[in-house]
Design a protein around this motif. Structure first.
Motif, PDB file in Angstrom:
ATOM      1  N   ALA A   6      55.466 -24.075 -38.022  1.00  0.00           N
ATOM      2  CA  ALA A   6      56.310 -23.683 -36.888  1.00  0.00           C
ATOM      3  C   ALA A   6      56.038 -24.574 -35.681  1.00  0.00           C
ATOM      4  N   ALA A   7      54.754 -24.866 -35.421  1.00  0.00           N
ATOM      5  CA  ALA A   7      54.413 -25.739 -34.290  1.00  0.00           C
ATOM      6  C   ALA A   7      54.951 -27.148 -34.506  1.00  0.00           C
ATOM      7  N   ALA A   8      54.922 -27.617 -35.751  1.00  0.00           N
ATOM      8  CA  ALA A   8      55.462 -28.952 -36.037  1.00  0.00           C
ATOM      9  C   ALA A   8      56.966 -28.989 -35.797  1.00  0.00           C
ATOM     10  N   LEU A   9      57.666 -27.956 -36.218  1.00  0.00           N
ATOM     11  CA  LEU A   9      59.117 -27.931 -35.997  1.00  0.00           C
ATOM     12  C   LEU A   9      59.453 -27.815 -34.519  1.00  0.00           C
ATOM     13  N   ILE A  10      58.687 -26.998 -33.781  1.00  0.00           N
ATOM     14  CA  ILE A  10      58.937 -26.853 -32.350  1.00  0.00           C
ATOM     15  C   ILE A  10      58.562 -28.143 -31.622  1.00  0.00           C
ATOM     16  N   GLY A  11      57.494 -28.810 -32.056  1.00  0.00           N
ATOM     17  CA  GLY A  11      57.099 -30.069 -31.447  1.00  0.00           C
ATOM     18  C   GLY A  11      58.093 -31.180 -31.713  1.00  0.00           C
ATOM     19  N   TRP A  12      58.763 -31.105 -32.829  1.00  0.00           N
ATOM     20  CA  TRP A  12      59.769 -32.096 -33.195  1.00  0.00           C
ATOM     21  C   TRP A  12      60.997 -31.973 -32.292  1.00  0.00           C
ATOM     22  N   LEU A  13      61.306 -30.758 -31.888  1.00  0.00           N
ATOM     23  CA  LEU A  13      62.515 -30.485 -31.108  1.00  0.00           C
ATOM     24  C   LEU A  13      62.579 -31.273 -29.801  1.00  0.00           C
ATOM     25  N   PRO A  14      61.580 -31.193 -28.906  1.00  0.00           N
ATOM     26  CA  PRO A  14      61.735 -31.938 -27.646  1.00  0.00           C
ATOM     27  C   PRO A  14      61.643 -33.451 -27.808  1.00  0.00           C
ATOM     28  N   LEU A  15      61.020 -33.912 -28.883  1.00  0.00           N
ATOM     29  CA  LEU A  15      60.900 -35.354 -29.058  1.00  0.00           C
ATOM     30  C   LEU A  15      62.244 -36.017 -29.312  1.00  0.00           C
ATOM     31  N   PHE A  16      63.122 -35.319 -30.008  1.00  0.00           N
ATOM     32  CA  PHE A  16      64.382 -35.925 -30.399  1.00  0.00           C
ATOM     33  C   PHE A  16      65.598 -35.239 -29.794  1.00  0.00           C
ATOM     34  N   ALA A  17      65.370 -34.397 -28.800  1.00  0.00           N
ATOM     35  CA  ALA A  17      66.497 -33.784 -28.100  1.00  0.00           C
ATOM     36  C   ALA A  17      67.142 -34.832 -27.194  1.00  0.00           C
ATOM     37  N   PRO A  18      68.452 -34.782 -27.033  1.00  0.00           N
ATOM     38  CA  PRO A  18      69.103 -35.786 -26.185  1.00  0.00           C
ATOM     39  C   PRO A  18      68.734 -35.639 -24.706  1.00  0.00           C
ATOM     40  N   ILE A  19      68.309 -34.466 -24.311  1.00  0.00           N
ATOM     41  CA  ILE A  19      67.897 -34.238 -22.927  1.00  0.00           C
ATOM     42  C   ILE A  19      66.627 -33.404 -22.967  1.00  0.00           C
ATOM     43  N   PHE A  20      65.747 -33.617 -22.026  1.00  0.00           N
ATOM     44  CA  PHE A  20      64.442 -32.965 -22.059  1.00  0.00           C
ATOM     45  C   PHE A  20      64.203 -32.256 -20.731  1.00  0.00           C
ATOM     46  N   TRP A  21      64.068 -30.940 -20.787  1.00  0.00           N
ATOM     47  CA  TRP A  21      63.842 -30.148 -19.585  1.00  0.00           C
ATOM     48  C   TRP A  21      62.482 -29.476 -19.669  1.00  0.00           C
ATOM     49  N   GLU A  22      61.930 -29.151 -18.504  1.00  0.00           N
ATOM     50  CA  GLU A  22      60.607 -28.536 -18.449  1.00  0.00           C
ATOM     51  C   GLU A  22      60.580 -27.151 -19.095  1.00  0.00           C
ATOM     52  N   HIS A  23      61.684 -26.440 -19.023  1.00  0.00           N
ATOM     53  CA  HIS A  23      61.687 -25.073 -19.546  1.00  0.00           C
ATOM     54  C   HIS A  23      61.736 -25.017 -21.074  1.00  0.00           C
ATOM     55  N   TYR A  24      61.844 -26.145 -21.749  1.00  0.00           N
ATOM     56  CA  TYR A  24      61.825 -26.138 -23.212  1.00  0.00           C
ATOM     57  C   TYR A  24      60.467 -25.706 -23.762  1.00  0.00           C
TER      58      TYR A  24
END
Length: 119
Positions: A6-24
């Motif tokens: 689960a941590a790997a999948l959640i960690g993957w999310l902000p790395l490849f999101a088109p926009i990165f916000w602090e609240h992620y």
């Protein structure tokens, strides 16, 4: 291994999101307990986990008086990368190493670990 995945999948999310916000980083809330457990396993994991926690939960880019040059301005992203690295390292160790850490190896009784005897 489930929380590491689960941590790997959640960690993957902000790395490849088109926009990165602090609240992620609220997404990492459910695996905070796993991260604390992971930090207790060795000094290296403690250092990596503490660095990730500090980088994530001290959002210096939100303070306008502290201008950070890049890549230091992306310190929250670096924290996510550290958590992803911890999770991938745990997944790479496999189930046998986790069972050994939890004392559920071949010498353990069939019902799991023995309860501690009170004095």
């Amino acid at each position: 291994l489930l929380l590491a995945g689960a941590a790997a999948l959640i960690g993957w999310l902000p790395l490849f999101a088109p926009i990165f916000w602090e609240h992620y980083f609220i997404y990492f809330g459910p695996v905070a307990g796993w991260l604390a457990w992971e930090m207790r396993q060795s000094r290296i994991r403690l250092a990596v986990g503490a660095a990730a926690g500090l980088l994530i939960w001290l959002p210096l880019v939100a303070v306008p008086r502290i201008p950070l040059p890049e890549p230091l301005g992306s310190h929250m992203l670096i924290g996510a990368m550290l958590i992803l690295g911890l999770a991938v390292a745990r997944l790479a160790q496999g189930e046998d190493r986790v069972k050994q850490t939890l004392h559920l190896g071949p010498g353990a009784p069939p019902g799991g670990p023995r309860p501690r005897e009170s004095a």
